[in-house]
Design a protein around this motif. Structure first.
Motif, PDB file in Angstrom:
ATOM      1  N   GLY A 119       0.886  -0.998   0.008  1.00  0.00           N
ATOM      2  CA  GLY A 119       0.384  -0.297   0.546  1.00  0.00           C
ATOM      3  C   GLY A 119       1.284   1.388  -0.376  1.00  0.00           C
ATOM      4  O   GLY A 119       2.339   1.288   0.124  1.00  0.00           O
ATOM      5  N   THR A 120      -0.035   2.969  -0.744  1.00  0.00           N
ATOM      6  CA  THR A 120       0.705   3.962  -0.585  1.00  0.00           C
ATOM      7  C   THR A 120       0.499   4.721  -0.011  1.00  0.00           C
ATOM      8  O   THR A 120      -1.639   4.334  -0.806  1.00  0.00           O
ATOM      9  N   ALA A 121      -0.011   5.706   0.445  1.00  0.00           N
ATOM     10  CA  ALA A 121      -0.278   6.369   1.201  1.00  0.00           C
ATOM     11  C   ALA A 121       0.475   7.580   0.726  1.00  0.00           C
ATOM     12  O   ALA A 121       1.560   8.271   1.090  1.00  0.00           O
ATOM     13  N   ILE A 122      -0.351   9.580   0.047  1.00  0.00           N
ATOM     14  CA  ILE A 122       0.214  10.320  -0.824  1.00  0.00           C
ATOM     15  C   ILE A 122       0.373  10.997  -0.024  1.00  0.00           C
ATOM     16  O   ILE A 122      -1.154  11.289  -0.125  1.00  0.00           O
ATOM     17  N   HIS A 123       0.412  11.968   1.011  1.00  0.00           N
ATOM     18  CA  HIS A 123       0.486  13.059   2.388  1.00  0.00           C
ATOM     19  C   HIS A 123       0.685  14.092   1.065  1.00  0.00           C
ATOM     20  O   HIS A 123       1.347  14.383   0.610  1.00  0.00           O
ATOM     21  N   PRO A 124      -0.088  14.853   1.396  1.00  0.00           N
ATOM     22  CA  PRO A 124       0.217  16.826   0.950  1.00  0.00           C
ATOM     23  C   PRO A 124       1.383  17.076   1.446  1.00  0.00           C
ATOM     24  O   PRO A 124       1.754  16.452   2.506  1.00  0.00           O
ATOM     25  N   PHE A 125       2.231  17.392   0.955  1.00  0.00           N
ATOM     26  CA  PHE A 125       3.307  18.245   1.058  1.00  0.00           C
ATOM     27  C   PHE A 125       3.566  19.802   0.805  1.00  0.00           C
ATOM     28  O   PHE A 125       2.985  20.511  -0.231  1.00  0.00           O
ATOM     29  N   PRO A 126       3.507  20.890   1.539  1.00  0.00           N
ATOM     30  CA  PRO A 126       4.070  20.905   2.952  1.00  0.00           C
ATOM     31  C   PRO A 126       2.802  21.245   3.866  1.00  0.00           C
ATOM     32  O   PRO A 126       1.047  21.202   2.952  1.00  0.00           O
ATOM     33  N   GLY A 127       2.540  20.942   4.811  1.00  0.00           N
ATOM     34  CA  GLY A 127       1.547  21.274   5.702  1.00  0.00           C
ATOM     35  C   GLY A 127       0.707  20.519   6.467  1.00  0.00           C
ATOM     36  O   GLY A 127      -0.170  21.207   7.570  1.00  0.00           O
ATOM     37  N   ASN A 128       0.924  19.371   5.614  1.00  0.00           N
ATOM     38  CA  ASN A 128      -0.001  18.056   6.415  1.00  0.00           C
ATOM     39  C   ASN A 128       0.481  17.591   8.075  1.00  0.00           C
ATOM     40  O   ASN A 128       1.602  18.188   8.121  1.00  0.00           O
ATOM     41  N   THR A 129      -0.284  17.993   9.089  1.00  0.00           N
ATOM     42  CA  THR A 129      -0.083  17.562  10.702  1.00  0.00           C
ATOM     43  C   THR A 129      -0.792  16.076  10.788  1.00  0.00           C
ATOM     44  O   THR A 129      -0.161  15.428  12.001  1.00  0.00           O
ATOM     45  N   ASP A 130      -1.839  15.928  10.014  1.00  0.00           N
ATOM     46  CA  ASP A 130      -2.524  14.380  10.812  1.00  0.00           C
ATOM     47  C   ASP A 130      -2.601  12.746   9.825  1.00  0.00           C
ATOM     48  O   ASP A 130      -3.081  13.547   8.609  1.00  0.00           O
ATOM     49  N   PHE A 131      -1.753  12.418  10.243  1.00  0.00           N
ATOM     50  CA  PHE A 131      -1.040  11.449   9.801  1.00  0.00           C
ATOM     51  C   PHE A 131      -1.603   9.858   9.825  1.00  0.00           C
ATOM     52  O   PHE A 131      -1.659   8.742   9.389  1.00  0.00           O
ATOM     53  N   SER A 132      -2.971  10.033  11.170  1.00  0.00           N
ATOM     54  CA  SER A 132      -3.866   9.142  11.166  1.00  0.00           C
ATOM     55  C   SER A 132      -4.551   7.925  10.780  1.00  0.00           C
ATOM     56  O   SER A 132      -4.222   6.875  10.744  1.00  0.00           O
ATOM     57  N   SER A 133      -5.118   8.265   9.434  1.00  0.00           N
ATOM     58  CA  SER A 133      -5.811   7.912   8.529  1.00  0.00           C
ATOM     59  C   SER A 133      -5.177   7.586   7.878  1.00  0.00           C
ATOM     60  O   SER A 133      -5.307   5.493   7.523  1.00  0.00           O
TER      61      SER A 133
END
Length: 415
Positions: free
Chosen positions: A203-217
């Motif tokens: 699996g892969t989760a792409i998170h926004p950059f910058p500014g994301n602070t909640d990685f729980s999901s």
């Protein structure tokens, strides 16, 4: 200590700022030829401890250990803040070349700035010893005959981490990846190695950059996919927040091994061992790796007034400076100042040797070659002091540590 003022704004002027003279004594420019090494780095932003002033301190240590003055070499180390801005970094570099007779630009921890500086150095026939940026393009499609890349790159870290964890049973990977070129490149490099060696990306989760602070999901997804390796293809604050939240979710206790594809001993110190324990990172240097790295660190400690300790970027500033001085001592200062390409060619011909990396070489594409090491953050009870943070869990030999020469696409490599 003197100040050099630049004409591109107050902040950039201050950034171009402090000229630090190796050996501590002021020398008039009339005594030229003088070798000038410009350490272009982050002095005020998020990477000031990872690169920053400590890199210049290590460069000056190399000048002292080489006994440059006794060998008839006058060497000045200049230090400037690029503020993580390509325009500022390029303005400083141009001023150094146009007004300060700088011969070498070192560090440049931002890949975007490093690639731009590398092009300018080639245009001006100077020397770029990159001891801080991660982009493997510096020895790939963007290589040139004036640039050498020292400590690590995106390929070497992905390779070191993936191969070592696969050997110890980490065969189901979940990536938490920052949504920009660095993160995607790190994931792609690691994925090729994982799949080639029989592992799989679950699996892969792409998170926004910058500014994301909640990685729980994203962390919940990793657990649901039954991953046994959680790989962070991000850096800095994003990576630190990921590790903290993974620890809070109990992922490590659940049998998932956390792996930061780019991290430094300063990151482990910032997290604290209670949170960081079990996190794996790849480095090409650790201060407590062997007798030679410990001896180097002991020599350096009196200069470390900022409370920092050397990592692989800092050690590379030492190693690269020392190797450069060895070559110049053979060539002669006037000849070295006149032709950066000739200097780099000579640096490639001469084997490297120093206390930080031991014996090594520099390839045709400008890639410095040495082993890569996988470290694991210790448990609090295993640590005997503030910087006793890592234990060695895997080694990738020098001949396997970096991207094969034929695969980089560097125009300097014979067809």
């Amino acid at each position: 200590m003197t100040q050099h003022k630049a004409g591109f704004g107050r902040r950039a002027a201050l950034a171009a700022g402090t000229m630090l003279l190796a050996g501590g004594a002021s020398r008039a420019w009339a005594q030229a030829p003088t070798l000038r090494i410009g350490v272009l780095t982050d002095l005020s932003g998020p990477y000031k401890d990872i690169t920053g002033e400590t890199g210049a301190i290590c460069a000056r240590q190399a000048v002292a250990d080489f006994n440059a003055a006794e060998r008839g070499l006058q060497v000045e180390v200049l230090l400037a803040d690029h503020q993580q801005r390509p325009d500022v970094g390029m303005a400083i570099t141009r001023q150094w070349f146009d007004r300060s007779d700088v011969d070498v630009v070192m560090d440049v921890g931002s890949s975007a700035i490093a690639l731009a500086v590398s092009n300018l150095v080639a245009e001006r026939n100077k020397v770029h010893l990159n001891t801080g940026a991660a982009s493997s393009d510096l020895t790939g499609k963007a290589c040139n005959a004036n640039t050498i890349h020292w400590p690590y790159d995106t390929w070497s870290n992905a390779n070191s981490t993936a191969r070592s964890l696969l050997r110890s049973g980490g065969d189901r990977w979940f990536f938490l990846t920052a949504d920009y070129a660095f993160g995607r490149t790190m994931q792609a490099d690691a994925t090729r190695i994982i799949e080639k060696e029989g592992g799989q990306v679950v699996g892969t989760a792409i998170h926004p950059f910058p500014g994301n602070t909640d990685f729980s999901s994203y962390l919940i997804q990793a657990r649901a996919r039954r991953a046994n390796v959680l790989a962070f293809a991000n850096a800095g604050t994003d990576m630190l927040n990921c590790v903290k939240q993974a620890a809070e979710f109990g992922l490590m206790r659940g049998g998932i091994r956390p792996a930061a594809l780019v991290a430094f001993i300063q990151d482990i110190k910032s997290l604290g061992l209670e949170t960081a324990q079990g996190l794996t990172i790849s480095e090409s240097f650790y201060w407590d790796l062997n007798d030679r790295t410990r001896a180097f660190t002991e020599r350096l400690k009196p200069r470390l007034t900022n409370g920092n300790m050397p990592n692989m970027d800092h050690a590379s500033a030492y190693s690269a400076t020392l190797h450069y001085l060895k070559v110049v001592a053979e060539m002669g200062v006037a000849r070295a100042k006149a032709d950066g390409r000739e200097v780099v060619a000579a640096m490639k011909r001469m084997p490297t040797e120093d206390d930080c990396f031991g014996a090594g070489t520099i390839r045709a594409d400008g890639r410095k070659i040495h082993p890569m090491y996988l470290f694991e953050a210790k448990k609090p009870a295993e640590s005997s002091g503030p910087w006793d943070l890592l234990k060695l869990v895997g080694t990738t030999p020098a001949e396997q540590a970096f991207r094969p020469l034929a695969e980089g696409g560097c125009a300097l490599v014979p067809g």
